[in-house]
Enzyme design. Structure first.
Site, PDB file in Angstrom:
ATOM      1  N   SER A  10       0.713  -1.398  -0.027  1.00  0.00           N
ATOM      2  CA  SER A  10       0.170   0.166  -0.011  1.00  0.00           C
ATOM      3  C   SER A  10       0.769   1.450  -0.151  1.00  0.00           C
ATOM      4  O   SER A  10       0.283   2.345  -0.517  1.00  0.00           O
ATOM      5  CB  SER A  10      -0.959  -0.052   1.323  1.00  0.00           C
ATOM      6  OG  SER A  10      -0.170  -0.415   2.504  1.00  0.00           O
ATOM      7  N   ARG A  11       2.377   1.296   0.590  1.00  0.00           N
ATOM      8  CA  ARG A  11       2.851   2.517   0.602  1.00  0.00           C
ATOM      9  C   ARG A  11       4.384   2.023   0.300  1.00  0.00           C
ATOM     10  O   ARG A  11       4.784   0.696   0.157  1.00  0.00           O
ATOM     11  CB  ARG A  11       2.798   2.913   1.954  1.00  0.00           C
ATOM     12  CG  ARG A  11       1.732   3.414   2.489  1.00  0.00           C
ATOM     13  CD  ARG A  11       1.436   3.924   3.914  1.00  0.00           C
ATOM     14  NE  ARG A  11       1.496   2.804   4.574  1.00  0.00           N
ATOM     15  CZ  ARG A  11       2.543   2.772   5.826  1.00  0.00           C
ATOM     16  NH1 ARG A  11       3.674   3.704   5.683  1.00  0.00           N
ATOM     17  NH2 ARG A  11       2.423   1.923   6.608  1.00  0.00           N
ATOM     18  N   ASN A  86       7.328  -8.209   1.459  1.00  0.00           N
ATOM     19  CA  ASN A  86       7.984  -6.942   1.789  1.00  0.00           C
ATOM     20  C   ASN A  86       7.402  -6.280   2.868  1.00  0.00           C
ATOM     21  O   ASN A  86       8.028  -5.444   3.531  1.00  0.00           O
ATOM     22  CB  ASN A  86       7.601  -6.257   0.504  1.00  0.00           C
ATOM     23  CG  ASN A  86       7.882  -4.694   0.816  1.00  0.00           C
ATOM     24  OD1 ASN A  86       8.795  -4.004   0.910  1.00  0.00           O
ATOM     25  ND2 ASN A  86       6.664  -3.933   0.854  1.00  0.00           N
ATOM     26  N   SER A 139      17.223  -5.999   5.274  1.00  0.00           N
ATOM     27  CA  SER A 139      17.572  -4.634   5.726  1.00  0.00           C
ATOM     28  C   SER A 139      19.045  -4.619   5.857  1.00  0.00           C
ATOM     29  O   SER A 139      19.760  -5.625   6.184  1.00  0.00           O
ATOM     30  CB  SER A 139      16.918  -4.090   6.763  1.00  0.00           C
ATOM     31  OG  SER A 139      17.661  -2.945   7.181  1.00  0.00           O
ATOM     32  N   TYR A 152      14.940  -5.057  15.301  1.00  0.00           N
ATOM     33  CA  TYR A 152      14.721  -5.131  13.988  1.00  0.00           C
ATOM     34  C   TYR A 152      15.923  -5.843  13.224  1.00  0.00           C
ATOM     35  O   TYR A 152      15.606  -6.592  12.188  1.00  0.00           O
ATOM     36  CB  TYR A 152      14.641  -3.619  13.585  1.00  0.00           C
ATOM     37  CG  TYR A 152      14.474  -3.393  11.980  1.00  0.00           C
ATOM     38  CD1 TYR A 152      13.300  -3.512  11.317  1.00  0.00           C
ATOM     39  CD2 TYR A 152      15.440  -2.896  11.137  1.00  0.00           C
ATOM     40  CE1 TYR A 152      12.847  -3.286  10.150  1.00  0.00           C
ATOM     41  CE2 TYR A 152      15.173  -2.641  10.034  1.00  0.00           C
ATOM     42  CZ  TYR A 152      14.178  -2.773   9.415  1.00  0.00           C
ATOM     43  OH  TYR A 152      13.675  -2.608   7.891  1.00  0.00           O
ATOM     44  N   ALA A 154      17.932  -8.127  14.645  1.00  0.00           N
ATOM     45  CA  ALA A 154      17.431  -9.703  14.732  1.00  0.00           C
ATOM     46  C   ALA A 154      16.495 -10.312  13.531  1.00  0.00           C
ATOM     47  O   ALA A 154      16.653 -11.452  13.248  1.00  0.00           O
ATOM     48  CB  ALA A 154      16.944 -10.018  16.199  1.00  0.00           C
TER      49      ALA A 154
END
Ligand code: NAP
Length: 244
Positions: A10-11, A86, A139, A152, A154
């Site tokens: 959506s974004r 995603n 990431s 985040y 981990a």
């Protein structure tokens, strides 16, 4: 005609990826959780390009919703050639010692559990055809670890490990599994960063700019395309050269 399901489309990076796939003629299932209006507007935009597109609400951290997301995609678009995992969330930057149990669980639920549930539902469709492409989104922090981003990091590290293991498991079925690990990308996820913080990050990036969602979308398309016949278990890092 090829079909793709993109979670969290959506974004941000997911929406840019949906646009790029549609521009290349793919039919696209746009998954969203909370941003219904944005997802519906995106679907209108994609449909205007002459491809089939649908918006499907599902919280991927819920196993039943993630499973139904895949099944609805196949029902509405008639098949599945690629899956892009995603959807994800980050926490506010904070020390590990300030991280609550609930925060830890939420970041794993969205980033790791969501990928597990969605991939588990999609794999039988790919195995039946002995073809398919799965792209996960990690990431830079999943590769290097980030101070005040331990939960985040981990979770995104788990995404990399899942990708590599799954590539080995699914290779004999003709399915590729790859990961993109973006650097600093201009989306809502970084909207909390002020101008000074963004500028100091920019100065650390060899290509001297913050990334765009489109930069990441191009990497995802490369790994999802039918012409990707021999790249699997890899992590592609659209990051402008930072932290390599
Ligand atoms: P974003 O702009 O905040 O968008 C996040 C997307 O994920 C939204 O579409 C959101 O949907 C969806 N989402 C979140 N939790 C969900 C859930 N439980 N179920 C379904 N959808 C869910 O973030 P972004 O920057 O585009 O990030 C996309 C991915 O790239 C994430 O995995 C993120 O960790 C990763 N990443 C981002 C950066 C960066 O610098 N931006 C860098 C490296 C990696 P709704 O709005 O509909 O709820």
């Amino acid at each position: 005609m090829s079909t793709v399901l993109i979670t969290g489309a959506s974004r941000g990076i997911g929406a840019a990826t949906a646009r790029l796939f549609a521009q290349k003629g793919w039919d696209v299932a746009v998954n969203y959780n909370k941003s219904e209006q944005a997802a519906r507007e995106l679907v209108r935009e994609l449909s205007a390009l002459g491809v089939r597109a649908c918006a499907i609400r599902a919280d991927v951290s819920d196993p039943a919703q993630a499973t139904e997301l895949v099944e609805q995609t196949v029902r509405e678009l008639g098949g599945l050639n690629a899956l892009v995992c995603n959807a994800g969330i980050a926490l506010p930057q904070q020390l590990l010692t300030d991280t609550t149990d609930e925060q830890w669980r939420s970041v794993f639920a969205a980033n790791v559990d969501g990928m597990f549930y969605t991939v588990r539902a999609a794999v039988p469709h790919f195995v039946r055809k002995k073809a398919g492409h799965i792209v996960t989104v990690s990431s830079v922090w999943g590769m290097t670890g980030g101070s005040c981003e331990v939960a985040y990091s981990a979770a995104k590290g788990a995404v990399v490990a899942m990708t590599k293991a799954l590539a080995k498991e699914l290779g004999p079925s003709g399915i590729t599994v790859n990961c993109v690990a973006p650097g600093v990308i201009a989306t809502d996820m970084n909207a909390h960063l002020d101008g000074d913080s963004l500028e100091s990050l920019r100065q650390e990036i060899p290509l001297e700019r913050i990334g765009t969602p489109e930069d990441v979308a191009r990497s995802i398309l490369f790994l999802s395309d039918g012409e990707n016949t021999y790249t699997t278990g890899q992590v592609l890092q659209p990051n402008g050269g930072i932290f390599i």
